[in-house]
Design a protein around this motif. Structure first.
Motif, PDB file in Angstrom:
ATOM      1  N   MET A  91       5.744  20.843   1.992  1.00  0.00           N
ATOM      2  CA  MET A  91       6.669  19.712   2.174  1.00  0.00           C
ATOM      3  C   MET A  91       5.907  18.591   2.855  1.00  0.00           C
ATOM      4  O   MET A  91       5.142  18.830   3.804  1.00  0.00           O
ATOM      5  N   ILE A  92       6.125  17.374   2.371  1.00  0.00           N
ATOM      6  CA  ILE A  92       5.467  16.197   2.947  1.00  0.00           C
ATOM      7  C   ILE A  92       6.556  15.210   3.364  1.00  0.00           C
ATOM      8  O   ILE A  92       7.462  14.931   2.565  1.00  0.00           O
ATOM      9  N   ILE A  93       6.468  14.700   4.586  1.00  0.00           N
ATOM     10  CA  ILE A  93       7.404  13.646   5.008  1.00  0.00           C
ATOM     11  C   ILE A  93       6.582  12.383   5.220  1.00  0.00           C
ATOM     12  O   ILE A  93       5.781  12.286   6.153  1.00  0.00           O
ATOM     13  N   ALA A  94       6.722  11.430   4.310  1.00  0.00           N
ATOM     14  CA  ALA A  94       5.885  10.225   4.340  1.00  0.00           C
ATOM     15  C   ALA A  94       6.666   8.990   3.900  1.00  0.00           C
ATOM     16  O   ALA A  94       7.115   8.960   2.763  1.00  0.00           O
ATOM     17  N   PRO A  95       6.833   8.000   4.769  1.00  0.00           N
ATOM     18  CA  PRO A  95       6.466   8.035   6.175  1.00  0.00           C
ATOM     19  C   PRO A  95       7.501   8.832   6.957  1.00  0.00           C
ATOM     20  O   PRO A  95       8.611   9.040   6.494  1.00  0.00           O
ATOM     21  N   LEU A 127       3.706  22.150   6.159  1.00  0.00           N
ATOM     22  CA  LEU A 127       4.494  20.932   6.401  1.00  0.00           C
ATOM     23  C   LEU A 127       3.532  19.830   6.821  1.00  0.00           C
ATOM     24  O   LEU A 127       2.796  19.973   7.802  1.00  0.00           O
ATOM     25  N   ILE A 128       3.522  18.737   6.065  1.00  0.00           N
ATOM     26  CA  ILE A 128       2.673  17.588   6.421  1.00  0.00           C
ATOM     27  C   ILE A 128       3.577  16.443   6.834  1.00  0.00           C
ATOM     28  O   ILE A 128       4.464  16.021   6.083  1.00  0.00           O
ATOM     29  N   VAL A 129       3.361  15.982   8.052  1.00  0.00           N
ATOM     30  CA  VAL A 129       4.178  14.914   8.617  1.00  0.00           C
ATOM     31  C   VAL A 129       3.296  13.677   8.758  1.00  0.00           C
ATOM     32  O   VAL A 129       2.212  13.758   9.331  1.00  0.00           O
ATOM     33  N   VAL A 130       3.760  12.556   8.220  1.00  0.00           N
ATOM     34  CA  VAL A 130       2.967  11.317   8.253  1.00  0.00           C
ATOM     35  C   VAL A 130       3.691  10.298   9.151  1.00  0.00           C
ATOM     36  O   VAL A 130       4.446   9.451   8.670  1.00  0.00           O
ATOM     37  N   SER A 148       2.666  20.462  15.784  1.00  0.00           N
ATOM     38  CA  SER A 148       1.313  20.954  15.517  1.00  0.00           C
ATOM     39  C   SER A 148       1.196  22.422  15.935  1.00  0.00           C
ATOM     40  O   SER A 148       0.603  23.235  15.223  1.00  0.00           O
ATOM     41  N   LYS A 149       1.804  22.755  17.076  1.00  0.00           N
ATOM     42  CA  LYS A 149       1.775  24.163  17.523  1.00  0.00           C
ATOM     43  C   LYS A 149       2.545  25.065  16.575  1.00  0.00           C
ATOM     44  O   LYS A 149       2.280  26.258  16.499  1.00  0.00           O
ATOM     45  N   ALA A 150       3.515  24.481  15.880  1.00  0.00           N
ATOM     46  CA  ALA A 150       4.289  25.270  14.899  1.00  0.00           C
ATOM     47  C   ALA A 150       3.593  25.274  13.537  1.00  0.00           C
ATOM     48  O   ALA A 150       4.203  25.637  12.530  1.00  0.00           O
ATOM     49  N   GLN A 151       2.322  24.839  13.526  1.00  0.00           N
ATOM     50  CA  GLN A 151       1.463  24.874  12.319  1.00  0.00           C
ATOM     51  C   GLN A 151       1.709  23.740  11.341  1.00  0.00           C
ATOM     52  O   GLN A 151       1.238  23.786  10.202  1.00  0.00           O
ATOM     53  N   ALA A 152       2.472  22.700  11.768  1.00  0.00           N
ATOM     54  CA  ALA A 152       2.591  21.533  10.871  1.00  0.00           C
ATOM     55  C   ALA A 152       1.291  20.739  10.947  1.00  0.00           C
ATOM     56  O   ALA A 152       0.559  20.825  11.937  1.00  0.00           O
ATOM     57  N   CYS A 153       1.005  19.989   9.900  1.00  0.00           N
ATOM     58  CA  CYS A 153      -0.173  19.103   9.909  1.00  0.00           C
ATOM     59  C   CYS A 153       0.322  17.688  10.243  1.00  0.00           C
ATOM     60  O   CYS A 153       1.166  17.140   9.529  1.00  0.00           O
ATOM     61  N   ILE A 154      -0.181  17.147  11.343  1.00  0.00           N
ATOM     62  CA  ILE A 154       0.194  15.771  11.712  1.00  0.00           C
ATOM     63  C   ILE A 154      -0.869  14.858  11.121  1.00  0.00           C
ATOM     64  O   ILE A 154      -2.024  14.885  11.552  1.00  0.00           O
ATOM     65  N   LEU A 155      -0.481  14.074  10.149  1.00  0.00           N
ATOM     66  CA  LEU A 155      -1.443  13.247   9.416  1.00  0.00           C
ATOM     67  C   LEU A 155      -0.963  11.794   9.510  1.00  0.00           C
ATOM     68  O   LEU A 155      -0.247  11.305   8.640  1.00  0.00           O
ATOM     69  N   PRO A 156      -1.304  11.114  10.600  1.00  0.00           N
ATOM     70  CA  PRO A 156      -0.762   9.764  10.803  1.00  0.00           C
ATOM     71  C   PRO A 156      -1.195   8.784   9.713  1.00  0.00           C
ATOM     72  O   PRO A 156      -2.272   8.941   9.127  1.00  0.00           O
ATOM     73  N   ALA A 157      -0.343   7.809   9.473  1.00  0.00           N
ATOM     74  CA  ALA A 157      -0.675   6.760   8.506  1.00  0.00           C
ATOM     75  C   ALA A 157      -1.719   5.850   9.144  1.00  0.00           C
ATOM     76  O   ALA A 157      -1.415   4.772   9.640  1.00  0.00           O
ATOM     77  N   GLY A 177      -4.402   9.926  -0.514  1.00  0.00           N
ATOM     78  CA  GLY A 177      -5.474  10.858  -0.877  1.00  0.00           C
ATOM     79  C   GLY A 177      -5.663  11.933   0.171  1.00  0.00           C
ATOM     80  O   GLY A 177      -5.857  13.113  -0.145  1.00  0.00           O
ATOM     81  N   LYS A 178      -5.605  11.533   1.432  1.00  0.00           N
ATOM     82  CA  LYS A 178      -5.737  12.513   2.535  1.00  0.00           C
ATOM     83  C   LYS A 178      -4.626  13.553   2.470  1.00  0.00           C
ATOM     84  O   LYS A 178      -4.853  14.748   2.660  1.00  0.00           O
ATOM     85  N   ILE A 179      -3.397  13.073   2.242  1.00  0.00           N
ATOM     86  CA  ILE A 179      -2.247  13.990   2.170  1.00  0.00           C
ATOM     87  C   ILE A 179      -2.478  15.007   1.050  1.00  0.00           C
ATOM     88  O   ILE A 179      -2.376  16.225   1.250  1.00  0.00           O
ATOM     89  N   LEU A 180      -2.825  14.494  -0.141  1.00  0.00           N
ATOM     90  CA  LEU A 180      -2.961  15.388  -1.302  1.00  0.00           C
ATOM     91  C   LEU A 180      -4.155  16.320  -1.145  1.00  0.00           C
ATOM     92  O   LEU A 180      -4.111  17.485  -1.555  1.00  0.00           O
ATOM     93  N   ASP A 181      -5.207  15.816  -0.520  1.00  0.00           N
ATOM     94  CA  ASP A 181      -6.380  16.640  -0.240  1.00  0.00           C
ATOM     95  C   ASP A 181      -5.980  17.877   0.585  1.00  0.00           C
ATOM     96  O   ASP A 181      -6.487  18.972   0.372  1.00  0.00           O
ATOM     97  N   HIS A 182      -5.043  17.686   1.508  1.00  0.00           N
ATOM     98  CA  HIS A 182      -4.606  18.788   2.371  1.00  0.00           C
ATOM     99  C   HIS A 182      -3.853  19.873   1.632  1.00  0.00           C
ATOM    100  O   HIS A 182      -3.693  20.977   2.139  1.00  0.00           O
ATOM    101  N   ILE A 183      -3.332  19.543   0.453  1.00  0.00           N
ATOM    102  CA  ILE A 183      -2.661  20.604  -0.313  1.00  0.00           C
ATOM    103  C   ILE A 183      -3.421  20.886  -1.610  1.00  0.00           C
ATOM    104  O   ILE A 183      -2.878  21.469  -2.550  1.00  0.00           O
ATOM    105  N   GLY A 184      -4.680  20.463  -1.624  1.00  0.00           N
ATOM    106  CA  GLY A 184      -5.556  20.840  -2.733  1.00  0.00           C
ATOM    107  C   GLY A 184      -5.245  20.166  -4.052  1.00  0.00           C
ATOM    108  O   GLY A 184      -5.492  20.723  -5.119  1.00  0.00           O
TER     109      GLY A 184
END
Ligand SMILES: Cc1cc2nc3c(=O)[nH]c(=O)nc-3n(C[C@H](O)[C@H](O)[C@H](O)COP(=O)(O)O)c2cc1C
Length: 208
Positions: A91-95, A127-130, A148-157, A177-184
């Motif tokens: 799941m990605i939340i952006a922004p 979970l990727i949060v932007v 982050s401690k709950a294993q989400a990826c914090i990927l700021p814009a 690109g960074k977001i998509l890179d994180h999920i391959g």
């Protein structure tokens, strides 16, 4: 097809969510889209797009036809993605607004974006949060740390400048690109420019 959930909330930078959906719209995934009420207001203000949560026109939002996106109303707490039974890749939340970020961080699941994020975490999925806000308070920072401690990826814009972006599009592509890179998932506007393969120390060599 694997499922990917995309949430768009009312932070500045709804264009990141728009570009992400455009990038995913020609990939072999089943995309589940949720949009917050505030996001619709930001779409109006930043993209000059008038959209309606009750009849969200995804083709208008991404300016192309797609059949791989299923839209879920933010109040539809009984939607398939509200349960861990539906297997999802990420799941990605952006922004991601601070409101949504801090709600999820504190276990609140009072709308479908928050509930789907909570399910993603409890099922041990990605979970990727932007987040997009500045400056940040200790409350925001603690929310990010909790996620982050709950294993989400914090990927700021926060687009990098080491490859000398010349347009706003370049900067949007960097974040997407960074977001998509994180999920391959490969995103050509990102990989073509060599992001991800070179660090900033090597970037001088990439610029001709
Ligand atoms: C034009 C506009 C820009 C906004 N930008 C941000 C922002 O960058 N970050 C943020 O956290 N909130 C921002 N907000 C405030 C959120 O929209 C507001 O807190 C809202 O309650 C978030 O709801 P949501 O999390 O359900 O989308 C903005 C609001 C508007 C109208």
């Amino acid at each position: 097809m694997e499922n990917i959930i995309v949430g768009i909330t009312g932070a500045s930078g709804v264009v990141y969510g728009q570009r992400l959906l455009q990038a995913l719209s020609n990939k072999p995934y089943s995309i589940h889209l949720i949009v917050s009420e505030a996001a619709v207001k930001v779409m109006e203000s930043e993209l000059n797009l008038s959209l309606n949560l009750n009849d969200f026109d995804i083709n208008k939002f991404i300016d192309r036809k797609t059949h791989c996106v299923t839209y879920h109303h933010i109040s539809d707490i009984a939607a398939s993605i509200s349960s861990g039974k539906l297997k999802t890749k990420a799941m990605i939340i952006a922004p991601c607004s601070m409101n949504t970020l801090c709600s999820i961080a504190n276990g609140i699941a009072s709308n479908l974006i928050q509930r789907a994020a909570s399910v993603t975490l409890k099922e041990g999925r990605k979970l990727i949060v932007v987040p997009r806000e500045t400056p940040l308070t200790p409350i925001h920072l603690e929310g990010m740390l909790k996620l982050s401690k709950a294993q989400a990826c914090i990927l700021p814009a926060m687009p990098g400048y080491y490859l000398h972006p010349t347009t706003i599009d370049d900067q949007i592509d960097f974040v997407v690109g960074k977001i998509l890179d994180h999920i391959g998932i490969e995103y050509l506007p990102y990989t073509k420019k060599g992001y991800g393969e070179w660090d900033y120390l090597s970037s001088e060599l990439m610029i001709k």
